[in-house]
Design an enzyme around this catalytic site. Structure first.
Site, PDB file in Angstrom:
ATOM      1  N   ARG A 147       0.809  -1.209   0.000  1.00 51.55           N
ATOM      2  CA  ARG A 147       0.000   0.000   0.000  1.00 51.55           C
ATOM      3  C   ARG A 147       0.850   1.270   0.000  1.00 51.55           C
ATOM      4  O   ARG A 147       0.341   2.374  -0.197  1.00 51.55           O
ATOM      5  CB  ARG A 147      -0.933   0.006   1.224  1.00 51.55           C
ATOM      6  CG  ARG A 147      -0.238   0.294   2.541  1.00 51.55           C
ATOM      7  CD  ARG A 147      -1.078  -0.067   3.746  1.00 51.55           C
ATOM      8  NE  ARG A 147      -2.135   0.863   4.020  1.00 51.55           N
ATOM      9  CZ  ARG A 147      -2.053   1.870   4.902  1.00 51.55           C
ATOM     10  NH1 ARG A 147      -0.909   2.093   5.540  1.00 51.55           N
ATOM     11  NH2 ARG A 147      -3.091   2.644   5.129  1.00 51.55           N
ATOM     12  N   ASN A 191       7.375  12.876   6.011  1.00 48.31           N
ATOM     13  CA  ASN A 191       7.155  11.457   6.286  1.00 48.31           C
ATOM     14  C   ASN A 191       7.139  10.657   4.985  1.00 48.31           C
ATOM     15  O   ASN A 191       7.747   9.588   4.875  1.00 48.31           O
ATOM     16  CB  ASN A 191       5.840  11.343   7.036  1.00 48.31           C
ATOM     17  CG  ASN A 191       5.465   9.938   7.462  1.00 48.31           C
ATOM     18  OD1 ASN A 191       4.708   9.778   8.397  1.00 48.31           O
ATOM     19  ND2 ASN A 191       5.930   8.909   6.793  1.00 48.31           N
ATOM     20  N   SER A 201       7.841  14.798   9.844  1.00 50.92           N
ATOM     21  CA  SER A 201       8.964  14.132   9.189  1.00 50.92           C
ATOM     22  C   SER A 201       8.989  12.682   9.651  1.00 50.92           C
ATOM     23  O   SER A 201       7.936  12.096   9.958  1.00 50.92           O
ATOM     24  CB  SER A 201      10.268  14.857   9.521  1.00 50.92           C
ATOM     25  OG  SER A 201      11.353  14.326   8.793  1.00 50.92           O
ATOM     26  N   ARG A 272      -5.656  11.792  10.795  1.00 48.25           N
ATOM     27  CA  ARG A 272      -4.782  11.550   9.642  1.00 48.25           C
ATOM     28  C   ARG A 272      -5.624  11.166   8.427  1.00 48.25           C
ATOM     29  O   ARG A 272      -6.492  10.296   8.525  1.00 48.25           O
ATOM     30  CB  ARG A 272      -3.798  10.415   9.962  1.00 48.25           C
ATOM     31  CG  ARG A 272      -2.782  10.737  11.040  1.00 48.25           C
ATOM     32  CD  ARG A 272      -2.028   9.485  11.470  1.00 48.25           C
ATOM     33  NE  ARG A 272      -2.917   8.542  12.132  1.00 48.25           N
ATOM     34  CZ  ARG A 272      -2.705   7.236  12.239  1.00 48.25           C
ATOM     35  NH1 ARG A 272      -1.616   6.691  11.694  1.00 48.25           N
ATOM     36  NH2 ARG A 272      -3.552   6.452  12.861  1.00 48.25           N
ATOM     37  N   ASP A 306       4.578   3.384  14.711  1.00 49.63           N
ATOM     38  CA  ASP A 306       3.136   3.594  14.867  1.00 49.63           C
ATOM     39  C   ASP A 306       2.414   2.256  14.651  1.00 49.63           C
ATOM     40  O   ASP A 306       2.277   1.827  13.533  1.00 49.63           O
ATOM     41  CB  ASP A 306       2.618   4.669  13.913  1.00 49.63           C
ATOM     42  CG  ASP A 306       3.137   4.529  12.481  1.00 49.63           C
ATOM     43  OD1 ASP A 306       4.210   3.923  12.250  1.00 49.63           O
ATOM     44  OD2 ASP A 306       2.457   5.050  11.584  1.00 49.63           O
ATOM     45  N   GLU A 490       7.175  -6.876   5.395  1.00 45.88           N
ATOM     46  CA  GLU A 490       7.671  -5.727   6.164  1.00 45.88           C
ATOM     47  C   GLU A 490       8.053  -6.064   7.599  1.00 45.88           C
ATOM     48  O   GLU A 490       8.844  -5.350   8.211  1.00 45.88           O
ATOM     49  CB  GLU A 490       6.630  -4.614   6.167  1.00 45.88           C
ATOM     50  CG  GLU A 490       5.323  -5.006   6.847  1.00 45.88           C
ATOM     51  CD  GLU A 490       4.384  -3.824   7.055  1.00 45.88           C
ATOM     52  OE1 GLU A 490       4.854  -2.677   7.061  1.00 45.88           O
ATOM     53  OE2 GLU A 490       3.178  -4.066   7.214  1.00 45.88           O
ATOM     54  N   GLU A 504      -2.656  -1.160  11.951  1.00 48.87           N
ATOM     55  CA  GLU A 504      -3.866  -0.594  11.359  1.00 48.87           C
ATOM     56  C   GLU A 504      -4.184  -1.154   9.979  1.00 48.87           C
ATOM     57  O   GLU A 504      -5.242  -0.891   9.439  1.00 48.87           O
ATOM     58  CB  GLU A 504      -3.704   0.924  11.227  1.00 48.87           C
ATOM     59  CG  GLU A 504      -3.484   1.649  12.526  1.00 48.87           C
ATOM     60  CD  GLU A 504      -3.279   3.132  12.288  1.00 48.87           C
ATOM     61  OE1 GLU A 504      -4.162   3.907  12.669  1.00 48.87           O
ATOM     62  OE2 GLU A 504      -2.252   3.509  11.709  1.00 48.87           O
TER      63      GLU A 504
END
Length: 554
Positions: A147, A191, A201, A272, A306, A490, A504
């Site tokens: 994504r 970011n 950032s 966000r 996060d 990942e 998430e």
């Protein structure tokens, strides 16, 4: 920026840095984010959950001008979700779902597979469409995969570890030039290259990427990119001048003893765009003012972790997140590394006042990290809760960053190594934290960048056995999954050895930083990789073998 070499040069240089920071907003005006641009249309689409991933509509490309689409929306006012979906399909190109199908049949050895992956993750320079959330990208670049269709800041350093080892120094140079261009355009590296990422950032690893361009003498590259390095540093230090003890401004915290340290902080305090539904839902289950909660979530997103129990007041519940109240050991370690790099670049250019200033700043930061974050009794570096004036006492892999940049001495490194063996070493590699919360940056998950920081830091601080142990365990985890799934992902579950969950969004395939770190570790520890696909092919790389990472002070 050149500094005075005459008397008072250090003071003049620091004032110049503060001035540069204070005018940071004079850069290119930030384009509107999707939520700002599409207003009620954005909220309706996200709340209707037309797409499982909140990021999907945030990345959509409009087929007409924003004004025309909004006029059509006001006129038609779709009555239900089907009508809304039809409206969106007629007016936007929606990004497709990434293909995660593994190749059928025989596969290459892992190291050769990684070498072959880079062309699939390279994107050309791109000009954004009007109304799109994409930012212009004026250079070739690597995307993580899945994504994550755009360029990301700290991901890129870890991807480049493999890129340069596979002989693509030209691509690394393009990306470093491009990041310097982003600093010139916006005052900082966002970011990622989306409008909704501009308010923050990520961990400041630009200096490490610069160092990769001149591995035998990183100061040469630091000197070449000195204006960009100084500008990024100024952005992180905005608000420092005149800050009172025990107070914070933007990213800067003035500790009780007057020392300056930094925190993660996002300039915005609304949901966000890429996680709109998730943020709004969390706010609905929290008694905290939504704007406060949203800024804390955004600030944690800037950290790259996060989300993690590192940021939770109670150590378990996301609704207690208090990122801006925490002075993180990893951020301040990296800023120490940046200060050292800038000093080296100034010294190479024979700008002695500048070199002295940044050497002094680095020494002050190192002393502050030692004072506020080193815990003698627990043998580790902790984050610090500056509002409560106490360490968080939550052990995480961030304790290894002071080793990576040279803040920790050999005695501390030995103590940290013992703590890591007891509490963070798992069958599959280095754990992220010691607690399982269901968040993706918590136990039992392991992440490639943290393995690299640990291995290089331990190796540099005379702990080679633990460094090798972590490297070999990680390579075995990645190798076994590659043999089974024929792809890299990942993050990994270090207990089961399977791809990890939590977070998430679904697990992402690709994956840039896993490729880069795994390639580098296979090169540095080829015997560990015998069951994981072997070391790199000799003909695949034009660079020289280097068991350290350029740009990481030793």
């Amino acid at each position: 920026m050149r500094v005075s070499r005459r008397g008072g040069g250090v003071r003049t240089a620091w004032l110049a840095i503060c001035l540069l920071a204070s005018i940071g907003l004079a850069h290119a005006e930030a384009p509107p984010t999707p939520s700002t641009l599409w207003k009620d249309l954005f909220v309706r689409v996200e709340n209707a959950r037309l797409y499982p991933d909140s990021k999907t509509f945030a990345d959509a490309i409009p087929k007409q001008t924003p004004g025309s689409i909004l006029a059509d929306f006001d006129r038609e006012r779709p009555a239900d979700d089907k009508a809304l979906a039809d409206f969106v399909a007629a007016h936007f190109d929606i990004p497709g779902t990434p293909d995660t199908t593994a190749p059928a049949g025989p596969t290459l050895p892992l190291r050769r597979h990684i070498s072959a992956l880079w062309p699939q993750l390279v994107r050309p320079a791109q000009e954004s469409s009007p109304g799109s959330s994409a930012l212009d990208v004026d250079f070739r670049h690597i995307v993580p995969g899945g994504r994550f269709r755009e360029l990301y800041y700290w991901d890129s350093y870890f991807s480049l570890l493999g890129v340069v080892r596979d002989g693509h120094a030209d691509l690394a140079k393009d990306m470093v030039d491009g990041f310097a261009g982003l600093i010139a355009r916006y005052g900082h590296i966002p970011n990622g290259t989306r409008t909704y990422y501009l308010s923050r950032s990520q961990p400041p690893v630009f200096y490490l990427m610069v160092g990769l361009l001149s591995p035998r003498d990183p100061a040469v590259a630091y000197a070449r990119y000195l204006p960009a390095l100084q500008a990024e540093y100024a952005w992180w230090m905005r608000g420092a001048e005149g800050l009172r003890r025990g107070h914070a401004a933007r990213h800067v915290v003035r500790m009780q003893d007057g020392a300056l340290l930094n925190r993660y902080w996002d300039a915005d305090d609304h949901p966000r765009d890429e996680s709109y539904v998730e943020d709004v839902a969390l706010a609905a289950h929290s008694s905290r003012p939504p704007k406060i909660l949203y800024r804390e979530l955004r600030s944690a997103a800037e950290s790259g972790w996060d989300f993690s129990s590192r940021w939770f007041a109670d150590g378990h519940d996301l609704t207690t997140i208090e990122t801006t109240a925490i002075v993180p050991v990893d951020l301040n370690s990296l800023l120490y590394g940046m200060e050292r790099a800038i000093a080296d670049g100034c010294r190479h250019r024979r700008e002695q006042a500048c070199a002295h200033l940044y050497t002094q700043r680095a020494a002050q930061r190192r002393a502050a990290i030692q004072t506020w974050m080193w815990n003698t009794g627990d043998h580790c570096f902790y984050d610090y809760q500056w509002r409560k004036h106490e360490p968080t006492q939550r052990l995480s892999a961030a304790t290894l960053f002071p080793l990576f940049v040279g803040v920790a001495d050999t005695r501390q490194a030995a103590a940290v190594a013992g703590t890591v063996r007891r509490s963070l070493l798992m069958p599959g590699g280095l754990a992220t934290t010691t607690v399982a919360t269901g968040q993706q940056w918590d136990r039992p998950n392991g992440w490639a960048p943290l393995q690299w920081i640990a291995v290089v830091g331990l190796r540099a601080r005379q702990q080679p056995d633990l460094a090798r142990d972590i490297a070999c365990r990680w390579l075995a985890t990645v190798g076994r999954n590659y043999e089974r799934e024929h792809k890299l992902v990942e993050k990994y579950n270090l207990e089961s050895g399977a791809p990890a969950g939590g977070g998430e969004y679904p697990l992402q395939d690709g994956f840039g930083w896993t490729n880069g770190v795994t390639a580098a570790l296979l090169d540095d520890y080829p015997h560990c990789g015998s069951s994981a696909g072997g070391a790199r092919p000799p003909a695949s790389r034009t660079g020289d073998a280097n068991s350290s990472t350029p740009g990481a002070p030793t």
